[in-house]
Scaffold this motif. Structure first.
Motif, PDB file in Angstrom:
ATOM      1  N   THR A  38     -10.143   0.018  -3.876  1.00  0.00           N
ATOM      2  CA  THR A  38     -10.254  -1.307  -3.065  1.00  0.00           C
ATOM      3  C   THR A  38     -11.387  -1.253  -2.535  1.00  0.00           C
ATOM      4  O   THR A  38     -12.218  -2.273  -2.460  1.00  0.00           O
ATOM      5  CB  THR A  38      -8.991  -1.725  -2.112  1.00  0.00           C
ATOM      6  N   GLU A  39     -12.009  -0.253  -1.669  1.00  0.00           N
ATOM      7  CA  GLU A  39     -13.144  -0.263  -1.323  1.00  0.00           C
ATOM      8  C   GLU A  39     -14.285  -0.101  -2.054  1.00  0.00           C
ATOM      9  O   GLU A  39     -15.377  -1.159  -1.857  1.00  0.00           O
ATOM     10  CB  GLU A  39     -13.321   1.201  -0.298  1.00  0.00           C
TER      11      GLU A  39
ATOM     12  N   LEU B 277      -5.324   3.333  -4.320  1.00  0.00           N
ATOM     13  CA  LEU B 277      -5.572   1.976  -4.064  1.00  0.00           C
ATOM     14  C   LEU B 277      -6.647   1.779  -2.979  1.00  0.00           C
ATOM     15  O   LEU B 277      -7.536   0.839  -2.955  1.00  0.00           O
ATOM     16  CB  LEU B 277      -4.338   1.252  -3.691  1.00  0.00           C
TER      17      LEU B 277
ATOM     18  N   LEU C  15     -14.182  -1.649  -5.096  1.00  0.00           N
ATOM     19  CA  LEU C  15     -13.818  -3.239  -5.557  1.00  0.00           C
ATOM     20  C   LEU C  15     -14.658  -4.170  -4.581  1.00  0.00           C
ATOM     21  O   LEU C  15     -15.649  -5.199  -4.914  1.00  0.00           O
ATOM     22  CB  LEU C  15     -12.720  -3.673  -5.725  1.00  0.00           C
ATOM     23  N   LEU C  16     -14.433  -3.856  -3.333  1.00  0.00           N
ATOM     24  CA  LEU C  16     -15.152  -4.616  -2.289  1.00  0.00           C
ATOM     25  C   LEU C  16     -16.576  -4.744  -2.237  1.00  0.00           C
ATOM     26  O   LEU C  16     -17.424  -5.599  -2.085  1.00  0.00           O
ATOM     27  CB  LEU C  16     -14.617  -4.237  -0.848  1.00  0.00           C
TER      28      LEU C  16
ATOM     29  N   ILE D   6      -9.808 -10.704  -3.011  1.00  0.00           N
ATOM     30  CA  ILE D   6      -8.696  -9.858  -3.276  1.00  0.00           C
ATOM     31  C   ILE D   6      -7.241 -10.354  -3.009  1.00  0.00           C
ATOM     32  O   ILE D   6      -6.524 -10.206  -3.959  1.00  0.00           O
ATOM     33  CB  ILE D   6      -9.020  -8.518  -2.740  1.00  0.00           C
TER      34      ILE D   6
ATOM     35  N   LEU E 235       0.846  -1.219  -0.031  1.00  0.00           N
ATOM     36  CA  LEU E 235       0.015   0.127  -0.160  1.00  0.00           C
ATOM     37  C   LEU E 235       0.798   1.352  -0.042  1.00  0.00           C
ATOM     38  O   LEU E 235       0.573   2.372  -0.729  1.00  0.00           O
ATOM     39  CB  LEU E 235      -0.876  -0.052   1.227  1.00  0.00           C
TER      40      LEU E 235
ATOM     41  N   TRP F 125     -12.509  -9.949   0.819  1.00  0.00           N
ATOM     42  CA  TRP F 125     -10.961  -9.790   1.239  1.00  0.00           C
ATOM     43  C   TRP F 125     -10.388 -10.890   1.019  1.00  0.00           C
ATOM     44  O   TRP F 125      -9.229 -10.953   0.165  1.00  0.00           O
ATOM     45  CB  TRP F 125     -10.743  -9.419   2.556  1.00  0.00           C
TER      46      TRP F 125
END
Length: 181
Positions: free
Chosen positions: A122-123, A118, A125-126, A146, A108, A143
């Motif tokens: 990512t949030e 990112l 994408l979750l 991922i 990260l 998670w």
């Protein structure tokens, strides 16, 4: 040569573990650790020669536990090994979650230096992987997808890209409880 265990040494390790997990290895200085513990940097350096020495000592128990799991798995047959590997590896991941966070936290940090958004991506994408569900089961599965996709992509799996993609999609959908047929 490592110094003998002392209460201050244990405090240094615990504080460093927390700071490394929260701010990353690179984002934490020896002075940050000393300040957190309430000692001088010189006292810290009496117990540890460097920040790398602290990290090495912090990661040693996780490495030993992984070696013990590996040894245990080598004595099991294929059917027994599957369940033992899944539960053993997950137990280690939960037990050493701050150490795991330290290892992956550097990813990260690096992406942040490259200007990649990112955390925000990512949030989102979750949310997409879970269908905006907030249930723990859905979030944990997302998670896992991922992390699994990330690790599988970074590993030299000796299959074609088409096979790799197909199997990763199948595995991800199965992890997310989506039908794959």
């Amino acid at each position: 040569m490592a110094r003998p265990p002392t209460p201050l040494r244990a405090q240094i390790l615990e504080s460093a573990l927390g700071l490394f997990a929260a701010h990353g290895f690179r984002g934490t200085s020896l002075q940050d650790i000393a300040s957190e513990v309430g000692c001088s940097k010189a006292s810290l350096l009496y117990h540890f020669t460097s920040k790398d020495a602290i990290l090495s000592e912090l990661l040693t128990p996780a490495g030993q536990a992984l070696a013990e799991l590996d040894e245990r798995l080598s004595t099991l047959g294929p059917d027994e090994a599957v369940m033992a590997a899944v539960t053993g590896f997950i137990d280690l991941s939960v037990r050493f979650k701050r150490e795991v966070k330290i290892l992956f936290g550097e990813v990260l940090t690096l992406t942040g230096h490259l200007g990649l958004p990112l955390p925000e991506v990512t949030e989102r994408l979750l949310d997409a992987l879970t269908g905006n569900a907030t249930a723990p089961r859905a979030r944990v599965a997302a998670w896992m997808v991922i992390g699994g996709v990330f690790m599988t992509s970074a590993t030299a799996v000796s299959v074609t890209d088409d096979v790799l993609r197909a199997e990763m999609v199948r595995g991800a959908l199965r992890t997310l409880d989506h039908r794959t047929d």
